[in-house]
Design a protein around this motif. Structure first.
Motif, PDB file in Angstrom:
ATOM      1  N   PRO A 168     -61.866  13.589  28.269  1.00 36.56           N
ATOM      2  CA  PRO A 168     -63.234  14.393  26.829  1.00 36.56           C
ATOM      3  C   PRO A 168     -63.407  12.448  26.583  1.00 36.56           C
ATOM      4  O   PRO A 168     -65.059  13.141  25.686  1.00 36.56           O
ATOM      5  CB  PRO A 168     -62.324  15.251  25.835  1.00 36.56           C
ATOM      6  CG  PRO A 168     -60.818  15.042  26.209  1.00 36.56           C
ATOM      7  CD  PRO A 168     -60.656  14.136  28.013  1.00 36.56           C
ATOM      8  N   GLY A 169     -62.696  11.711  26.625  1.00 36.69           N
ATOM      9  CA  GLY A 169     -63.925  10.924  26.157  1.00 36.69           C
ATOM     10  C   GLY A 169     -63.397  10.520  24.305  1.00 36.69           C
ATOM     11  O   GLY A 169     -62.800  11.821  23.867  1.00 36.69           O
ATOM     12  N   PRO A 170     -62.960   9.575  23.526  1.00 37.72           N
ATOM     13  CA  PRO A 170     -63.472   8.095  24.571  1.00 37.72           C
ATOM     14  C   PRO A 170     -62.696   7.254  25.210  1.00 37.72           C
ATOM     15  O   PRO A 170     -61.142   7.841  24.962  1.00 37.72           O
ATOM     16  CB  PRO A 170     -64.092   7.220  23.267  1.00 37.72           C
ATOM     17  CG  PRO A 170     -63.075   7.760  22.435  1.00 37.72           C
ATOM     18  CD  PRO A 170     -63.484   9.416  22.586  1.00 37.72           C
TER      19      PRO A 170
ATOM     20  N   THR B  19     -69.352   9.856  19.971  1.00 34.97           N
ATOM     21  CA  THR B  19     -70.629   9.723  20.665  1.00 34.97           C
ATOM     22  C   THR B  19     -71.630  10.691  21.251  1.00 34.97           C
ATOM     23  O   THR B  19     -72.733  11.345  21.390  1.00 34.97           O
ATOM     24  CB  THR B  19     -70.071   8.525  21.182  1.00 34.97           C
ATOM     25  OG1 THR B  19     -69.993   7.008  21.039  1.00 34.97           O
ATOM     26  CG2 THR B  19     -71.465   7.911  22.368  1.00 34.97           C
ATOM     27  N   ARG B  20     -70.373  11.685  22.115  1.00 33.24           N
ATOM     28  CA  ARG B  20     -70.633  12.307  22.652  1.00 33.24           C
ATOM     29  C   ARG B  20     -71.574  13.951  22.408  1.00 33.24           C
ATOM     30  O   ARG B  20     -72.377  14.751  22.327  1.00 33.24           O
ATOM     31  CB  ARG B  20     -69.614  12.401  24.011  1.00 33.24           C
ATOM     32  CG  ARG B  20     -68.991  11.383  25.731  1.00 33.24           C
ATOM     33  CD  ARG B  20     -67.583  11.905  25.514  1.00 33.24           C
ATOM     34  NE  ARG B  20     -67.242  11.218  24.098  1.00 33.24           N
ATOM     35  CZ  ARG B  20     -67.157   9.488  24.038  1.00 33.24           C
ATOM     36  NH1 ARG B  20     -67.590   8.841  25.176  1.00 33.24           N
ATOM     37  NH2 ARG B  20     -66.533   8.986  22.882  1.00 33.24           N
ATOM     38  N   THR B  21     -70.427  13.958  21.416  1.00 33.35           N
ATOM     39  CA  THR B  21     -70.712  15.698  21.207  1.00 33.35           C
ATOM     40  C   THR B  21     -71.750  15.452  20.204  1.00 33.35           C
ATOM     41  O   THR B  21     -72.754  16.808  20.008  1.00 33.35           O
ATOM     42  CB  THR B  21     -69.527  15.745  20.050  1.00 33.35           C
ATOM     43  OG1 THR B  21     -68.004  15.247  20.841  1.00 33.35           O
ATOM     44  CG2 THR B  21     -69.485  17.586  19.411  1.00 33.35           C
TER      45      THR B  21
ATOM     46  N   ARG C 266     -68.292  18.044  11.809  1.00 29.95           N
ATOM     47  CA  ARG C 266     -67.002  17.550  12.448  1.00 29.95           C
ATOM     48  C   ARG C 266     -66.421  17.553  11.510  1.00 29.95           C
ATOM     49  O   ARG C 266     -67.500  16.138  10.518  1.00 29.95           O
ATOM     50  CB  ARG C 266     -67.125  16.435  13.685  1.00 29.95           C
ATOM     51  CG  ARG C 266     -65.983  15.466  13.688  1.00 29.95           C
ATOM     52  CD  ARG C 266     -66.521  14.888  14.932  1.00 29.95           C
ATOM     53  NE  ARG C 266     -65.740  15.340  16.199  1.00 29.95           N
ATOM     54  CZ  ARG C 266     -65.823  14.733  17.276  1.00 29.95           C
ATOM     55  NH1 ARG C 266     -66.052  13.503  17.752  1.00 29.95           N
ATOM     56  NH2 ARG C 266     -65.950  15.780  18.258  1.00 29.95           N
TER      57      ARG C 266
ATOM     58  N   HIS D 185     -62.111  21.407  19.465  1.00 32.66           N
ATOM     59  CA  HIS D 185     -62.738  21.757  19.276  1.00 32.66           C
ATOM     60  C   HIS D 185     -63.668  22.564  20.897  1.00 32.66           C
ATOM     61  O   HIS D 185     -63.698  22.671  21.587  1.00 32.66           O
ATOM     62  CB  HIS D 185     -63.086  19.969  20.451  1.00 32.66           C
ATOM     63  CG  HIS D 185     -63.959  19.555  20.473  1.00 32.66           C
ATOM     64  ND1 HIS D 185     -64.952  19.829  20.228  1.00 32.66           N
ATOM     65  CD2 HIS D 185     -64.043  17.840  20.860  1.00 32.66           C
ATOM     66  CE1 HIS D 185     -66.142  18.851  20.330  1.00 32.66           C
ATOM     67  NE2 HIS D 185     -65.318  17.288  20.508  1.00 32.66           N
TER      68      HIS D 185
ATOM     69  N   SER E   3     -66.133   9.997  13.522  1.00 28.88           N
ATOM     70  CA  SER E   3     -67.364   9.396  14.890  1.00 28.88           C
ATOM     71  C   SER E   3     -67.539   9.857  15.501  1.00 28.88           C
ATOM     72  O   SER E   3     -66.750  10.844  16.451  1.00 28.88           O
ATOM     73  CB  SER E   3     -66.600   7.863  14.638  1.00 28.88           C
ATOM     74  OG  SER E   3     -65.262   7.666  15.105  1.00 28.88           O
TER      75      SER E   3
HETATM   76  N1   CP Z   1     -64.993  14.639  23.206  1.00 26.52           N
HETATM   77  C1   CP Z   1     -65.781  14.321  22.379  1.00 26.52           C
HETATM   78  O1   CP Z   1     -65.581  15.053  21.381  1.00 26.52           O
HETATM   79  O2   CP Z   1     -66.107  12.714  22.055  1.00 26.52           O
HETATM   80  P1   CP Z   1     -67.240  11.665  20.463  1.00 26.52           P
HETATM   81  O3   CP Z   1     -65.696  12.004  19.887  1.00 26.52           O
HETATM   82  O4   CP Z   1     -67.596  11.425  21.150  1.00 26.52           O
HETATM   83  O5   CP Z   1     -67.742  13.600  20.767  1.00 26.52           O
END
Ligand code: CP
Length: 322
Positions: free
Chosen positions: A278-280, A75-77, A126, A154, A73
């Protein structure tokens, strides 16, 4: 001449991308794939793109089709790659892993070959496996961009993190960046350690001893924070702890007080010390919720910068990076 045998050998077909090309493909599997001058060009390009209004962005990726394949999963990437591709004129092709023919035992290699046959020029992948690119990169007919593989790398996260830090600190040479949390299971940490050290930064690693790369080198966070120009917090990656026995993260309640970036620990930082993640984010576990929106927190700026850095990366892949 035996014409019937010749007829069985298929001629090399033109692909949906045009005629077959002998030019080697460019891939980004980790930050080491980039030469020093390419790194600087990426930083400069992301900065330039950041100054351009959304409607005026150059359509440098027109004619490209960028497939996104996320086996974990995100969101950002994922969304920032899709936005970046679209805003520079490429066609994003959103591959739905769960509803694809992978569940009919088609391999990832064959899937990518089929995407290339349909005209995709890049694949943003990913995957949970560290080794996912090892064979693919030898045989792929499209450029591969690593969007996070296992605990290994990453690269676009590290690039956007370094870009964000440089916007605020200038050169990273001689700067101290603390990375704290689950270092051992973190691909973000590994790519960041490689890139930040290459850019001249001193990187200090903190966290529970069992979550560090070298348990004997555990450094108390308060001691590290006092020396830091920036502190990057990482979440505990429970999904990668399977089969490791007792979890190092202990309870969420005790983690913040014992290992996390609390307000009290951050109060011991030098003036202007920056906060990254970096999140989440897991609020009140790896860092205090109040610090997420602290004036010195760059957490959402990292996300904004990620779109521009990924634009620059895809321009580099496409051979159109200025
Ligand atoms: N930082 C990062 O990779 O966030 P995601 O898992 O939401 O892509």
């Amino acid at each position: 001449m035996n014409m019937s045998r010749l007829a069985m050998i298929p001629p090399e077909e033109p692909t949906a991308n045009g005629p077959p090309s002998a030019t080697p493909l460019t891939h980004l599997l980790d930050v080491d794939d980039l030469a020093d001058d390419e790194l600087e060009r990426l930083f400069a390009r992301a900065a330039a793109l950041r100054t351009i209004g959304r409607g005026a962005l150059p359509q440098t990726l027109h004619g490209h089709t960028v497939a996104t394949l996320f086996f974990e999963s995100s969101t950002r990437t994922r969304l920032s790659f899709e936005l970046a591709a679209q805003r520079l004129g490429a066609l994003p092709l959103l591959f739905d892993v769960g509803r694809s023919s992978l569940d009919k035992s088609e391999t990832l290699y064959d899937t990518l070959q089929n995407l290339a046959a349909m005209g995709a020029t890049m694949a943003v992948v990913r995957h949970r496996s560290n080794a996912v690119f090892t064979e693919l990169v030898q045989r792929s007919k499209l450029s591969l961009i690593n969007a996070g593989n296992g605990t290994e790398a990453h690269p676009t996260q590290a690039l956007l993190d370094a870009f964000t830090l440089r916007r605020h600190l200038g050169t990273l040479a001689g700067r101290t960046v603390v990375i704290t949390g689950d270092i051992r299971h973190s691909r973000v940490a590994r790519s960041n350690i490689r890139l930040l050290r290459r850019l001249g930064a001193r990187v200090l690693l903190c966290g529970p001893a069992q979550l560090l790369l070298d348990p004997s080198a555990a450094l108390p966070l308060a001691e590290a924070v006092a020396q830091a120009d920036a502190v990057m917090c990482l979440r505990i990656q429970h999904e990668r702890h399977e089969g490791e026995g007792a979890r190092a993260g202990e309870s969420a309640d005790s983690y913040l007080e014992t290992y996390g970036l609390t307000e009290a620990r951050f109060a011991g930082a030098r003036p202007g010390c920056l906060i990254l993640h970096p999140g989440p984010v897991n609020r009140d576990i790896e860092l205090a919720s109040s610090l997420v929106e602290h004036p010195q927190s760059l957490i959402l700026e990292q996300v904004t910068n990620g779109v521009f850095m990924r634009m620059a990366v895809m321009e580099w892949i496409a051979g159109v990076l200025p």
